[in-house]
Design a protein around this motif. Structure first.
Motif, PDB file in Angstrom:
ATOM      1  N   GLY A  89       0.761  -1.234   0.000  1.00 44.34           N
ATOM      2  CA  GLY A  89       0.000   0.000   0.000  1.00 44.34           C
ATOM      3  C   GLY A  89       0.793   1.285   0.000  1.00 44.34           C
ATOM      4  O   GLY A  89       0.209   2.365   0.126  1.00 44.34           O
ATOM      5  N   LEU A  90       2.099   1.237  -0.148  1.00 45.31           N
ATOM      6  CA  LEU A  90       2.903   2.460  -0.068  1.00 45.31           C
ATOM      7  C   LEU A  90       2.801   3.313  -1.323  1.00 45.31           C
ATOM      8  O   LEU A  90       2.890   4.545  -1.248  1.00 45.31           O
ATOM      9  CB  LEU A  90       4.366   2.112   0.218  1.00 45.31           C
ATOM     10  CG  LEU A  90       4.647   1.372   1.528  1.00 45.31           C
ATOM     11  CD1 LEU A  90       6.150   1.140   1.681  1.00 45.31           C
ATOM     12  CD2 LEU A  90       4.098   2.137   2.728  1.00 45.31           C
ATOM     13  N   VAL A  91       2.615   2.683  -2.475  1.00 47.18           N
ATOM     14  CA  VAL A  91       2.600   3.463  -3.720  1.00 47.18           C
ATOM     15  C   VAL A  91       1.421   4.424  -3.786  1.00 47.18           C
ATOM     16  O   VAL A  91       1.526   5.511  -4.359  1.00 47.18           O
ATOM     17  CB  VAL A  91       2.604   2.556  -4.966  1.00 47.18           C
ATOM     18  CG1 VAL A  91       3.961   1.900  -5.134  1.00 47.18           C
ATOM     19  CG2 VAL A  91       1.489   1.518  -4.908  1.00 47.18           C
ATOM     20  N   THR A  92       0.296   4.065  -3.191  1.00 47.91           N
ATOM     21  CA  THR A  92      -0.866   4.954  -3.218  1.00 47.91           C
ATOM     22  C   THR A  92      -0.769   6.062  -2.179  1.00 47.91           C
ATOM     23  O   THR A  92      -1.607   6.964  -2.148  1.00 47.91           O
ATOM     24  CB  THR A  92      -2.174   4.157  -3.026  1.00 47.91           C
ATOM     25  OG1 THR A  92      -2.021   3.228  -1.952  1.00 47.91           O
ATOM     26  CG2 THR A  92      -2.529   3.412  -4.300  1.00 47.91           C
ATOM     27  N   GLU A  93       0.254   6.010  -1.325  1.00 47.44           N
ATOM     28  CA  GLU A  93       0.522   7.100  -0.394  1.00 47.44           C
ATOM     29  C   GLU A  93       1.608   8.033  -0.933  1.00 47.44           C
ATOM     30  O   GLU A  93       1.893   9.065  -0.331  1.00 47.44           O
ATOM     31  CB  GLU A  93       0.959   6.549   0.969  1.00 47.44           C
ATOM     32  CG  GLU A  93      -0.035   5.596   1.619  1.00 47.44           C
ATOM     33  CD  GLU A  93      -1.423   6.193   1.756  1.00 47.44           C
ATOM     34  OE1 GLU A  93      -1.527   7.370   2.163  1.00 47.44           O
ATOM     35  OE2 GLU A  93      -2.409   5.495   1.443  1.00 47.44           O
ATOM     36  N   ALA A  94       2.214   7.661  -2.050  1.00 43.64           N
ATOM     37  CA  ALA A  94       3.292   8.457  -2.646  1.00 43.64           C
ATOM     38  C   ALA A  94       2.756   9.371  -3.740  1.00 43.64           C
ATOM     39  O   ALA A  94       1.583   9.286  -4.125  1.00 43.64           O
ATOM     40  CB  ALA A  94       4.362   7.527  -3.220  1.00 43.64           C
TER      41      ALA A  94
END
Length: 277
Positions: free
Chosen positions: A197-202
């Motif tokens: 889920g980190l890419v959608t927080e970037a």
């Protein structure tokens, strides 16, 4: 090495219980079924998945369990139920009779009260979760980390997996407070954490270098023995393809030993969710 995608979703829009899923999320505003995922995991060499709830309804949990009955690559289901309901312990006991149910996930990030998880009236539900040997998936934001640490002080026997690194605000460059609180929780509890889920927080134009400080900190905090890989598919497709996330995370953990990579990419999910290999 068994590779497990420990965080993926399926949904059917006509079910009508996905309040967060609106037409504005164009790329994922459609049905996603096992037939959509199977070619992606085959190409990536993924052996099995953990299917996670995306709607706050028992009906959706039962829908996901029915998909697990029909698709052998789904190793387990993390469902939902109302922790506030007076009958919560009985409901948890009933749901746990299905062998595919491995955990429950209250959608904490969507609850207005940041102290919700610490309410005294929720204790019976948490105790029932422990009694049924289920895992709590903690869908939290950075502000929830000190509260989650207090919750785990109360229920030290509860197995907890933090979703998506607790969603650090990568696009804003926020790091220090999240880093402090995630490190404290990792050192003071036995919780696991998902590398997902980190890419959608970037930012939309993210690069692996933008993610690296956060991934490295999660590795330092939880160690390779408590970090669990997941895709967050199809939500991840708002920011990248399934294949790109696999390639990115493989590169970010490339310097680890073979056994450490094997733990993150599958072994830790087997332990955290008590899955059969």
């Amino acid at each position: 090495m068994m590779r497990i995608d420990a965080h993926q979703h399926f949904w059917t829009l006509s079910r009508g219980d996905y309040g967060w899923l609106t037409p504005e999320l164009d790329a994922i505003y459609r049905d996603f079924a096992p037939s959509d995922l199977t070619p992606l995991i085959a190409k990536a060499g993924i052996d099995a998945t953990v299917l996670v709830q995306a709607a706050p309804s028992i009906a959706e949990t039962e829908f996901l369990l029915s998909l697990a009955d029909l698709n052998t690559f789904i190793k387990g289901v993390v469902g939902w139920m109302d922790f506030e309901h007076p009958d919560a312990p009985a409901t948890i006991q009933s749901l746990a009779k299905h062998p595919a149910l491995i955990g429950l996930r209250p959608m904490i990030q969507d609850i207005a009260d940041p102290d919700w998880m610490l309410r005294d009236d929720l204790a019976p539900a948490f105790k029932a979760l422990i009694a049924q040997d289920l895992t709590l998936d903690a869908l939290t934001l950075p502000q929830h980390l000190p509260r989650l640490r207090r919750l785990l002080e109360r229920h030290q026997d509860m197995c907890v997996v933090i979703d998506h690194g607790s969603k650090p605000a990568i696009r804003d460059g926020s790091f220090s407070e999240w880093a402090r609180d995630i490190a404290a929780l990792a050192s003071e509890t036995s919780a696991y954490c998902k590398l997902s889920g980190l890419v959608t927080e970037a930012a939309p134009d993210w690069t692996p270098d933008a993610l690296k400080p956060y991934v490295d900190h999660l590795l330092r905090s939880f160690g390779p023995e408590r970090l669990i890989w997941g895709s967050d598919w199809p939500v991840c497709t708002l920011a990248c393809s399934y294949a790109r996330w696999v390639e990115t995370t493989d590169a970010l953990i490339a310097d680890l030993s073979t056994s450490e990579r094997a733990a993150i990419l599958g072994g830790n999910a087997l332990r955290a969710y008590r899955l059969r290999g």
